[in-house]
Design an enzyme around this catalytic site. Sequence first.
Site, PDB file in Angstrom:
ATOM      1  N   HIS A   1       0.837  -1.202   0.000  1.00  0.00           N
ATOM      2  CA  HIS A   1       0.000   0.000   0.000  1.00  0.00           C
ATOM      3  C   HIS A   1       0.874   1.255   0.000  1.00  0.00           C
ATOM      4  O   HIS A   1       1.746   1.389   0.866  1.00  0.00           O
ATOM      5  CB  HIS A   1      -0.894  -0.026   1.245  1.00  0.00           C
ATOM      6  CG  HIS A   1      -1.808   1.143   1.380  1.00  0.00           C
ATOM      7  ND1 HIS A   1      -1.829   1.932   2.502  1.00  0.00           N
ATOM      8  CD2 HIS A   1      -2.735   1.653   0.523  1.00  0.00           C
ATOM      9  CE1 HIS A   1      -2.746   2.867   2.345  1.00  0.00           C
ATOM     10  NE2 HIS A   1      -3.307   2.727   1.156  1.00  0.00           N
TER      11      HIS A   1
ATOM     12  N   HIS B  72       0.038  11.188  -2.183  1.00  0.00           N
ATOM     13  CA  HIS B  72      -1.296  10.910  -1.660  1.00  0.00           C
ATOM     14  C   HIS B  72      -2.072  12.154  -1.250  1.00  0.00           C
ATOM     15  O   HIS B  72      -3.231  12.340  -1.628  1.00  0.00           O
ATOM     16  CB  HIS B  72      -1.196   9.958  -0.460  1.00  0.00           C
ATOM     17  CG  HIS B  72      -2.519   9.619   0.150  1.00  0.00           C
ATOM     18  ND1 HIS B  72      -3.173  10.436   1.052  1.00  0.00           N
ATOM     19  CD2 HIS B  72      -3.333   8.539  -0.026  1.00  0.00           C
ATOM     20  CE1 HIS B  72      -4.323   9.874   1.404  1.00  0.00           C
ATOM     21  NE2 HIS B  72      -4.440   8.724   0.762  1.00  0.00           N
TER      22      HIS B  72
HETATM   23  O1  G3P Z   1      -6.354   2.101  -3.175  1.00  0.00           O
HETATM   24  C1  G3P Z   1      -6.631   1.672  -1.877  1.00  0.00           C
HETATM   25  C2  G3P Z   1      -6.306   2.725  -0.856  1.00  0.00           C
HETATM   26  O2  G3P Z   1      -5.070   3.276  -1.164  1.00  0.00           O
HETATM   27  C3  G3P Z   1      -7.348   3.813  -0.786  1.00  0.00           C
HETATM   28  O3  G3P Z   1      -7.149   4.709   0.260  1.00  0.00           O
HETATM   29  O4  G3P Z   1      -6.431   6.864   1.186  1.00  0.00           O
HETATM   30  O5  G3P Z   1      -4.861   4.957   1.223  1.00  0.00           O
HETATM   31  O6  G3P Z   1      -5.399   6.096  -0.910  1.00  0.00           O
HETATM   32  P1  G3P Z   1      -5.901   5.682   0.449  1.00  0.00           P
HETATM   33 MG    MG Z   2      -4.392   4.897  -2.393  1.00  0.00          MG
END
Ligand code: G3P
Ligand code: MG
Length: 247
Positions: free
Chosen positions: A6, A48
């Site tokens: 992630h 992000h």
């Molecule tokens: O793509 C899954 C996840 O990354 C979505 O939430 O806020 O971590 O980008 P976030």
């Molecule tokens: Mg994400």
Amino acid sequence: MIICGHRGLAGLAPENTLAGLYAAYEAGLSWVEIDVQLSQDHQVVVFHDKRLERCTNGQGYLHQSSWRKLSTLDAGYRFSEAFVGEPIPLLRDYLAKAQQLNLGVNIELKLYSDQAIAPLCAAVSQIINPLLALGLWRPEKLLLSSFSVPALATLSRLAPKAWRALLVERIPHTWAQQLHSLGTHILHCQHNKLTHAQARPLIEAGYRLSCYTVNNQARAELLASWGVHMIFCDVPLTSPNRVTNNT
Ligand code: G3P
Ligand code: MG
């Protein structure tokens, strides 16, 4: 079940950096997820947040910052001393490295305003379409995703060869219609809002369900037993039933 790092592998290296990509590779993962946005001068950058402060030594909004400025920022020092000087990457450069490492990449389009939808979709499509057309990337190793339904609809026109996933927190009752209208069979949801009763019909009908963000081995094993295709993890969990073709 595929284990996807992630934001690269945000528990082990600064999120959305090449250091994170290498960390995922070193951990033996076959996929990473990253977030992308447009700089002021329409460069697709891997980042992000809407603002720069949490992850870098910069200030202000990313979309109001030029690439020239963003490229000088330190996106590593807040994570730890070991990553001082780690830069914000461009999507183009990130994909080139991921390709060398044979890692699949889920590109999440982060959209903090409706005005950003058209230019970000166009810019991402301009980067990935030639890669797909020339066979430099296999479509099943490159996945676009977004919480924005209009963005996914735009991508279906601008990048028709790219695989797309709808991101949601909770699975809506209208999931089948939404996926059908977007021309995709892939849904990503928040794991702690998912029940087996919700997952079962979707998976049994042949849709591909993935879950974010899972950092607990027991939960990963439960989701795998439900037939979840992929989980997004900040730390390298072990797949209970590793998918052999990595798609
Ligand atoms: O793509 C899954 C996840 O990354 C979505 O939430 O806020 O971590 O980008 P976030
Ligand atoms: Mg994400």
